[in-house]
Write a protein that holds these residues in place. Structure first.
Motif, short mmCIF file in Angstrom:
data_model
loop_
_atom_site.label_atom_id
_atom_site.label_comp_id
_atom_site.label_asym_id
_atom_site.label_seq_id
_atom_site.Cartn_x
_atom_site.Cartn_y
_atom_site.Cartn_z
N VAL A 1 25.43 30.14 43.43
CA VAL A 1 25.81 29.84 42.06
C VAL A 1 27.33 29.82 41.98
CG1 VAL A 1 23.76 30.76 40.92
CG2 VAL A 1 25.67 32.28 41.40
N GLU A 2 27.85 29.13 40.96
CA GLU A 2 29.29 29.07 40.75
C GLU A 2 29.65 29.99 39.58
OE1 GLU A 2 30.24 24.95 40.21
OE2 GLU A 2 29.65 24.45 42.25
N LEU A 3 30.55 30.94 39.84
CA LEU A 3 30.95 31.89 38.82
C LEU A 3 32.47 32.03 38.80
CD1 LEU A 3 28.27 34.63 39.57
CD2 LEU A 3 28.32 33.14 37.58
N VAL A 4 32.99 32.42 37.64
CA VAL A 4 34.44 32.60 37.49
C VAL A 4 34.78 34.07 37.74
CG1 VAL A 4 36.36 32.50 35.85
CG2 VAL A 4 34.64 30.69 35.88
N GLN B 1 50.55 41.03 50.63
CA GLN B 1 50.88 40.46 51.94
C GLN B 1 50.87 41.59 52.96
OE1 GLN B 1 51.06 37.28 52.43
NE2 GLN B 1 51.39 37.54 54.59
N GLY B 2 50.24 41.36 54.07
CA GLY B 2 50.22 42.36 55.13
C GLY B 2 49.09 43.38 54.98
N ASP B 3 48.32 43.30 53.90
CA ASP B 3 47.21 44.24 53.71
C ASP B 3 45.99 43.72 54.45
OD1 ASP B 3 45.33 46.03 52.90
OD2 ASP B 3 45.25 45.37 50.82
N ARG B 4 45.79 44.21 55.65
CA ARG B 4 44.65 43.75 56.44
C ARG B 4 43.72 44.91 56.78
NH1 ARG B 4 45.95 39.81 54.65
NH2 ARG B 4 46.66 37.88 55.56
N SER B 5 43.92 46.06 56.15
CA SER B 5 43.12 47.24 56.48
C SER B 5 41.66 47.05 56.09
CB SER B 5 43.68 48.47 55.80
OG SER B 5 43.64 48.28 54.40
N THR B 6 41.40 46.16 55.10
CA THR B 6 40.01 45.97 54.66
C THR B 6 39.43 44.68 55.22
OG1 THR B 6 40.80 44.88 52.66
CG2 THR B 6 40.31 47.25 52.51
N GLY B 7 40.01 44.16 56.29
CA GLY B 7 39.48 42.93 56.88
C GLY B 7 39.82 41.70 56.05
N GLY B 8 40.86 41.81 55.23
CA GLY B 8 41.29 40.63 54.47
C GLY B 8 40.45 40.35 53.24
N THR B 9 39.77 41.36 52.69
CA THR B 9 39.02 41.14 51.46
C THR B 9 39.43 42.17 50.42
OG1 THR B 9 37.17 42.57 52.05
CG2 THR B 9 37.00 40.25 52.70
N LYS B 10 39.10 41.87 49.17
CA LYS B 10 39.39 42.78 48.06
C LYS B 10 38.24 42.66 47.06
CE LYS B 10 42.03 39.17 45.80
NZ LYS B 10 43.29 38.75 45.22
N PRO B 11 38.03 43.69 46.23
CA PRO B 11 36.95 43.59 45.24
C PRO B 11 37.34 42.65 44.09
CG PRO B 11 38.04 45.73 45.11
CD PRO B 11 38.67 45.00 46.25
N ALA B 12 36.36 41.94 43.56
CA ALA B 12 36.59 41.06 42.42
C ALA B 12 35.42 41.22 41.46
CB ALA B 12 36.70 39.61 42.88
N LYS B 13 35.73 41.26 40.16
CA LYS B 13 34.69 41.36 39.14
C LYS B 13 34.39 39.95 38.64
CE LYS B 13 33.37 43.82 35.00
NZ LYS B 13 33.78 44.68 33.91
N LEU B 14 33.10 39.58 38.66
CA LEU B 14 32.68 38.25 38.21
C LEU B 14 32.42 38.25 36.71
CD1 LEU B 14 30.17 37.52 41.10
CD2 LEU B 14 32.52 36.71 40.90
N GLU B 15 32.30 37.05 36.13
CA GLU B 15 32.06 36.93 34.69
C GLU B 15 30.73 37.54 34.27
OE1 GLU B 15 31.54 32.80 33.35
OE2 GLU B 15 31.44 32.25 35.45
N THR B 16 29.81 37.75 35.22
CA THR B 16 28.52 38.37 34.90
C THR B 16 28.61 39.89 34.93
OG1 THR B 16 27.91 38.32 37.23
CG2 THR B 16 27.19 36.45 35.87
N GLY B 17 29.75 40.42 35.40
CA GLY B 17 29.91 41.87 35.51
C GLY B 17 29.68 42.39 36.91
N ALA B 18 29.14 41.56 37.80
CA ALA B 18 28.90 41.98 39.18
C ALA B 18 30.22 42.08 39.93
CB ALA B 18 27.98 40.99 39.88
N GLU B 19 30.27 42.95 40.95
CA GLU B 19 31.47 43.07 41.76
C GLU B 19 31.14 42.67 43.18
OE1 GLU B 19 34.27 46.73 42.64
OE2 GLU B 19 34.42 46.07 40.56
N ILE B 20 31.97 41.79 43.75
CA ILE B 20 31.76 41.34 45.13
C ILE B 20 33.09 41.40 45.87
CG2 ILE B 20 29.87 39.79 44.46
CD1 ILE B 20 31.86 37.45 45.10
N GLN B 21 33.04 41.23 47.19
CA GLN B 21 34.26 41.18 48.01
C GLN B 21 34.68 39.73 48.18
OE1 GLN B 21 36.10 43.80 49.36
NE2 GLN B 21 34.80 45.04 48.04
N VAL B 22 35.98 39.46 47.98
CA VAL B 22 36.52 38.10 48.14
C VAL B 22 37.75 38.15 49.04
CG1 VAL B 22 35.67 37.33 45.89
CG2 VAL B 22 37.97 38.28 46.07
N PRO B 23 38.14 37.01 49.63
CA PRO B 23 39.36 36.98 50.45
C PRO B 23 40.60 37.29 49.59
CG PRO B 23 38.02 35.03 50.84
CD PRO B 23 37.42 35.75 49.67
#
Length: 188
Positions: free
Chosen positions: A129-132, A141-163
């Motif tokens: 699905v496509e979500l904002v 810049q230079g933050d690679r401790s998490t494998g290059g991902t960060k948490p993001a909150k979607l418009e539905t309220g769900a939280e996922i990992q994104v680049p």
């Protein structure tokens, strides 16, 4: 009623009043003894997976599961209200039945609702699905401790990992099966 010879993937069986979906099956004919069928069954409501063996030719009771394309309208209390596009009937689906799919559903989204004797069993969303992205911190810049991902909150309220390069307000594609980031959606 059907016999074990009629088994196929996706068939729903009614075993002792419980509904099980056949996810895998194998006909076995040993050199000695009678033939049998090995199956892997998934409980329709709980998702529990079991292996079950039937003797060949055994009668099994099948359940009629009606799968229909419906539109998710809105949430009312703990129920999600879906509308059948053909009959315009609206049916409430309890939050337990919707489960994790709620993380990826927006109003007016299409989904498949499976029912048995009028009782909603489960919801099938498209595989992506496509979500904002409603909010995500800027990637440092230079933050690679998490494998290059960060948490993001979607418009539905769900939280996922994104680049790290993804920003707030961007539209992204998400896998509804496991919540994986699949890529950005370019606006036309």
């Amino acid at each position: 009623m059907a016999t074990t010879n009629d088994l196929k993937n996706g068939l729903v069986l009614n075993l002792d009043g419980q509904l099980w979906t056949v996810t895998a099956f194998q006909h076995v004919k040993p050199g000695k003894g009678g033939a049998f069928v090995r199956t892997t069954l998934k409980h329709v409501l709980t998702g529990k997976v079991v292996d079950k063996t039937f003797n060949a030719g055994t009668k099994v009771e099948t359940a009629t599961v009606d799968k229909r394309g419906m539109t998710y309208l809105y949430k009312e209390g703990t129920d999600f209200i879906f509308m059948d596009g053909d009959t315009f009937d609206q049916i409430p689906v309890p939050a337990e039945t919707v489960g994790d799919a709620a993380d990826y559903m927006l109003e007016n989204q299409e989904a498949v609702v499976a029912t048995h004797e009028g009782v909603p069993l489960f919801i099938e969303l498209p595989t992506s699905v496509e979500l904002v992205i409603e909010h995500t911190d800027p990637g440092l810049q230079g933050d690679r401790s998490t494998g290059g991902t960060k948490p993001a909150k979607l418009e539905t309220g769900a939280e996922i990992q994104v680049p790290l390069f993804v920003t707030t307000g961007e539209k992204i594609k998400v896998d509804t099966r496991d919540g994986r980031y699949l890529g950005r959606v370019s606006e036309k």
